[in-house]
Design a protein around this motif. Structure first.
Motif, PDB file in Angstrom:
ATOM      1  N   VAL A   1     -19.781  19.763  16.501  1.00 54.86           N
ATOM      2  CA  VAL A   1     -18.925  19.585  15.328  1.00 54.86           C
ATOM      3  C   VAL A   1     -17.662  18.819  15.713  1.00 54.86           C
ATOM      4  CG1 VAL A   1     -17.458  20.805  13.671  1.00 54.86           C
ATOM      5  CG2 VAL A   1     -19.802  21.590  14.088  1.00 54.86           C
ATOM      6  N   ILE A   2     -17.027  19.216  16.807  1.00 62.36           N
ATOM      7  CA  ILE A   2     -15.797  18.543  17.248  1.00 62.36           C
ATOM      8  C   ILE A   2     -16.082  17.094  17.633  1.00 62.36           C
ATOM      9  CG2 ILE A   2     -13.968  18.560  19.001  1.00 62.36           C
ATOM     10  CD1 ILE A   2     -14.267  21.624  19.073  1.00 62.36           C
ATOM     11  N   TYR A   3     -17.267  16.838  18.184  1.00 63.77           N
ATOM     12  CA  TYR A   3     -17.633  15.483  18.614  1.00 63.77           C
ATOM     13  C   TYR A   3     -17.636  14.487  17.448  1.00 63.77           C
ATOM     14  CZ  TYR A   3     -20.331  11.788  20.931  1.00 63.77           C
ATOM     15  OH  TYR A   3     -20.736  10.592  21.458  1.00 63.77           O
ATOM     16  N   THR A   4     -17.838  14.977  16.230  1.00 61.83           N
ATOM     17  CA  THR A   4     -17.853  14.066  15.074  1.00 61.83           C
ATOM     18  C   THR A   4     -16.481  13.432  14.836  1.00 61.83           C
ATOM     19  OG1 THR A   4     -17.337  15.837  13.473  1.00 61.83           O
ATOM     20  CG2 THR A   4     -19.664  15.420  13.950  1.00 61.83           C
ATOM     21  N   LEU A   5     -15.443  13.947  15.482  1.00 55.12           N
ATOM     22  CA  LEU A   5     -14.096  13.401  15.320  1.00 55.12           C
ATOM     23  C   LEU A   5     -13.833  12.188  16.219  1.00 55.12           C
ATOM     24  CD1 LEU A   5     -12.020  16.728  15.228  1.00 55.12           C
ATOM     25  CD2 LEU A   5     -12.699  15.307  13.280  1.00 55.12           C
ATOM     26  N   VAL A   6     -14.734  11.914  17.167  1.00 59.10           N
ATOM     27  CA  VAL A   6     -14.487  10.842  18.139  1.00 59.10           C
ATOM     28  C   VAL A   6     -14.251   9.475  17.478  1.00 59.10           C
ATOM     29  CG1 VAL A   6     -15.519   9.506  20.033  1.00 59.10           C
ATOM     30  CG2 VAL A   6     -15.601  12.000  20.069  1.00 59.10           C
ATOM     31  N   PRO A   7     -15.087   9.045  16.512  1.00 60.83           N
ATOM     32  CA  PRO A   7     -14.814   7.743  15.889  1.00 60.83           C
ATOM     33  C   PRO A   7     -13.431   7.660  15.240  1.00 60.83           C
ATOM     34  CG  PRO A   7     -17.045   8.429  15.398  1.00 60.83           C
ATOM     35  CD  PRO A   7     -16.370   9.607  16.030  1.00 60.83           C
ATOM     36  N   LEU A   8     -13.033   8.711  14.521  1.00 61.46           N
ATOM     37  CA  LEU A   8     -11.708   8.710  13.904  1.00 61.46           C
ATOM     38  C   LEU A   8     -10.613   8.676  14.965  1.00 61.46           C
ATOM     39  CD1 LEU A   8     -11.968  11.196  10.891  1.00 61.46           C
ATOM     40  CD2 LEU A   8     -11.159   8.836  10.799  1.00 61.46           C
ATOM     41  N   MET A   9     -10.804   9.397  16.046  1.00 62.86           N
ATOM     42  CA  MET A   9      -9.839   9.375  17.137  1.00 62.86           C
ATOM     43  C   MET A   9      -9.722   7.971  17.729  1.00 62.86           C
ATOM     44  SD  MET A   9     -10.644  12.819  19.335  1.00 62.86           S
ATOM     45  CE  MET A   9     -10.191  14.460  18.777  1.00 62.86           C
ATOM     46  N   SER A  10     -10.871   7.322  17.928  1.00 62.29           N
ATOM     47  CA  SER A  10     -10.881   5.985  18.520  1.00 62.29           C
ATOM     48  C   SER A  10     -10.183   4.978  17.609  1.00 62.29           C
ATOM     49  CB  SER A  10     -12.316   5.535  18.804  1.00 62.29           C
ATOM     50  OG  SER A  10     -12.320   4.278  19.445  1.00 62.29           O
ATOM     51  N   VAL A  11     -10.435   5.076  16.298  1.00 58.22           N
ATOM     52  CA  VAL A  11      -9.776   4.176  15.352  1.00 58.22           C
ATOM     53  C   VAL A  11      -8.263   4.383  15.386  1.00 58.22           C
ATOM     54  CG1 VAL A  11      -9.454   3.718  12.885  1.00 58.22           C
ATOM     55  CG2 VAL A  11     -11.760   3.901  13.830  1.00 58.22           C
ATOM     56  N   THR A  12      -7.835   5.650  15.451  1.00 56.29           N
ATOM     57  CA  THR A  12      -6.404   5.965  15.494  1.00 56.29           C
ATOM     58  C   THR A  12      -5.758   5.437  16.774  1.00 56.29           C
ATOM     59  OG1 THR A  12      -6.783   7.969  14.202  1.00 56.29           O
ATOM     60  CG2 THR A  12      -4.705   7.816  15.398  1.00 56.29           C
ATOM     61  N   ILE A  13      -6.419   5.666  17.902  1.00 57.48           N
ATOM     62  CA  ILE A  13      -5.885   5.197  19.186  1.00 57.48           C
ATOM     63  C   ILE A  13      -5.830   3.678  19.217  1.00 57.48           C
ATOM     64  CG2 ILE A  13      -6.366   5.082  21.664  1.00 57.48           C
ATOM     65  CD1 ILE A  13      -7.497   7.947  21.408  1.00 57.48           C
ATOM     66  N   SER A  14      -6.863   3.026  18.676  1.00 53.57           N
ATOM     67  CA  SER A  14      -6.873   1.557  18.635  1.00 53.57           C
ATOM     68  C   SER A  14      -5.728   1.033  17.783  1.00 53.57           C
ATOM     69  CB  SER A  14      -8.206   1.055  18.073  1.00 53.57           C
ATOM     70  OG  SER A  14      -9.267   1.385  18.936  1.00 53.57           O
ATOM     71  N   ARG A  15      -5.434   1.730  16.710  1.00 57.51           N
ATOM     72  CA  ARG A  15      -4.326   1.338  15.842  1.00 57.51           C
ATOM     73  C   ARG A  15      -3.000   1.451  16.578  1.00 57.51           C
ATOM     74  NH1 ARG A  15      -2.454  -1.838  11.877  1.00 57.51           N
ATOM     75  NH2 ARG A  15      -0.727  -0.860  10.762  1.00 57.51           N
ATOM     76  N   ILE A  16      -2.827   2.529  17.345  1.00 58.50           N
ATOM     77  CA  ILE A  16      -1.556   2.781  18.026  1.00 58.50           C
ATOM     78  C   ILE A  16      -1.353   1.835  19.206  1.00 58.50           C
ATOM     79  CG2 ILE A  16      -0.257   4.481  19.374  1.00 58.50           C
ATOM     80  CD1 ILE A  16      -1.598   6.653  17.665  1.00 58.50           C
ATOM     81  N   PHE A  17      -2.396   1.690  20.035  1.00 57.15           N
ATOM     82  CA  PHE A  17      -2.230   0.965  21.292  1.00 57.15           C
ATOM     83  C   PHE A  17      -2.654  -0.498  21.234  1.00 57.15           C
ATOM     84  CE2 PHE A  17      -2.582   5.436  22.660  1.00 57.15           C
ATOM     85  CZ  PHE A  17      -1.401   5.532  23.379  1.00 57.15           C
ATOM     86  N   LEU A  18      -3.578  -0.827  20.336  1.00 54.41           N
ATOM     87  CA  LEU A  18      -4.072  -2.203  20.276  1.00 54.41           C
ATOM     88  C   LEU A  18      -3.666  -2.919  18.998  1.00 54.41           C
ATOM     89  CD1 LEU A  18      -7.732  -1.701  21.613  1.00 54.41           C
ATOM     90  CD2 LEU A  18      -5.637  -2.130  22.910  1.00 54.41           C
ATOM     91  N   GLY A  19      -3.123  -2.187  18.054  1.00 53.13           N
ATOM     92  CA  GLY A  19      -2.774  -2.801  16.769  1.00 53.13           C
ATOM     93  C   GLY A  19      -3.984  -3.216  15.972  1.00 53.13           C
ATOM     94  N   ALA A  20      -5.148  -2.633  16.291  1.00 55.54           N
ATOM     95  CA  ALA A  20      -6.400  -2.992  15.604  1.00 55.54           C
ATOM     96  C   ALA A  20      -6.636  -1.991  14.485  1.00 55.54           C
ATOM     97  CB  ALA A  20      -7.568  -3.000  16.580  1.00 55.54           C
ATOM     98  N   GLY A  21      -6.101  -2.272  13.306  1.00 51.08           N
ATOM     99  CA  GLY A  21      -6.209  -1.347  12.195  1.00 51.08           C
ATOM    100  C   GLY A  21      -7.469  -1.557  11.378  1.00 51.08           C
ATOM    101  N   VAL A  22      -7.706  -0.644  10.454  1.00 48.56           N
ATOM    102  CA  VAL A  22      -8.805  -0.765   9.507  1.00 48.56           C
ATOM    103  C   VAL A  22      -8.219  -0.636   8.107  1.00 48.56           C
ATOM    104  CG1 VAL A  22     -10.543   0.160  11.083  1.00 48.56           C
ATOM    105  CG2 VAL A  22      -9.286   1.725   9.608  1.00 48.56           C
ATOM    106  N   ASN A  23      -8.902  -1.244   7.142  1.00 48.31           N
ATOM    107  CA  ASN A  23      -8.397  -1.140   5.774  1.00 48.31           C
ATOM    108  C   ASN A  23      -8.750   0.221   5.172  1.00 48.31           C
ATOM    109  OD1 ASN A  23     -11.097  -1.259   4.739  1.00 48.31           O
ATOM    110  ND2 ASN A  23     -11.038  -3.494   4.871  1.00 48.31           N
ATOM    111  N   GLY A  24      -8.245   0.457   3.963  1.00 46.97           N
ATOM    112  CA  GLY A  24      -8.428   1.757   3.333  1.00 46.97           C
ATOM    113  C   GLY A  24      -9.874   2.111   3.090  1.00 46.97           C
TER     114      GLY A  24
END
Length: 305
Positions: free
Chosen positions: A97-120
């Protein structure tokens, strides 16, 4: 259309191999500790891929790249160690169940450290994907709220998942221009090096069932298909379709695991269908297939350099 179909089939192959690793790995602890089994996978995969990688690339000419892949592997190793330690005080279902959070975590980290955001719309897709994967997990396991009670190991595994998300983010950042075979070799080589001292101290090497045929059968499958093939495909797909589509397809892993374990039969199948539908909708939203602009490459989905 041909390229889209080919890429989609490749993504589904990656999902199937990832799912098979969850199914087959369940047989390994009866022959070797999880730590020793993981180290042996890394070592055997490195040895098998070395002749091909050495014949094609000057592997050790760029020490900077090798060190960067060392950091990529470090976060992967930390994920495995966190998983193994967490399972001592929590359940396999909780970790799933917790593993399902990995994609959201990766998107968030990419936004913070790489500036690679996603649209709404894409962010909505990631949220729906996590919900769909969670639905499938609960439907196929017939779980109750009591079964999913928070355990001591869950906080540790949450940190382990954050480490895996960092691993994926760094593959985006540093692996976009590295040939897939070379990248996969580096991950396995550095993973083996980093896991070695942990295995010596806590791997219970003396308890490995070296003489059991089934041990080598399971280990060889995990090495060839769940290690070499998945790392190669991950590196290839990050470059070919972008990290967001790769992460989106990871939401299908619970469905494939359920199929592999025979849960998608009878009530399990019918209870899972809404979750599968949510997951497929998430894939459409994240890939941009819902939009007329889907045929144009999305800037935020391009591998980061």
């Amino acid at each position: 259309m041909h390229a889209l179909t080919k890429d989609t089939l490749t993504l589904l192959l990656w999902v199937a191999l990832m799912a098979s690793s969850f199914v087959i790995s369940a047989d390994l602890p009866q022959y070797a500790s999880p730590i020793a089994g993981t180290e042996l996978r890394f070592i055997l995969a490195t040895l098998l891929l070395a002749p091909l990688a050495l014949s094609r690339y000057a592997l050790f000419s760029d020490l900077g790249l090798l060190m960067r892949y060392g950091l990529i592997s470090l976060f992967l190793v930390l994920f495995f160690i966190g998983l193994f330690e967490a399972l001592k005080t929590t359940t396999a279902l909780n970790t799933s169940v917790i593993y399902t959070l990995v994609p959201l975590m990766s998107v968030t980290i990419s936004r913070i450290f790489l500036g690679a955001g996603v649209n709404g719309v894409m962010l909505c897709g990631f949220v729906l994907g996590a919900g769909g994967a969670l639905w499938v997990l609960l439907a196929t396991h017939g779980s109750s709220a009591e079964t999913l009670a928070w355990n001591d190991g869950d906080a540790l595994f949450l940190l382990a998942c954050a480490s895996l998300a960092l691993h994926v983010t760094l593959v985006k950042k540093w692996g976009s221009n590295t040939p897939p075979i070379q990248g996969a070799f580096y991950i396995m080589l550095m993973g083996a090096v980093l896991m070695a001292p942990i295995t010596i101290v806590a791997g219970d090497i003396e308890q490995v069932a070296w003489g059991e045929f089934d041990f080598w059968r399971v280990l060889l499958y995990l090495t060839l298909f769940a290690t070499i093939a998945t790392f190669y495909l991950q590196q290839h797909l990050v470059q070919k379709v972008g990290p967001n589509r790769l992460l989106a397809f990871s939401y299908l892993i619970p469905t494939f695991v359920a199929i592999g374990q025979g849960f998608m039969q009878g009530p399990g199948l019918w209870y899972s269908l809404p979750g599968v539908a949510l997951t497929l909708l998430a894939l459409l939203l994240i890939s941009g297939a819902w939009s007329p602009a889907a045929r144009k490459p999305h800037v935020s989905d391009a591998p980061a350099n």
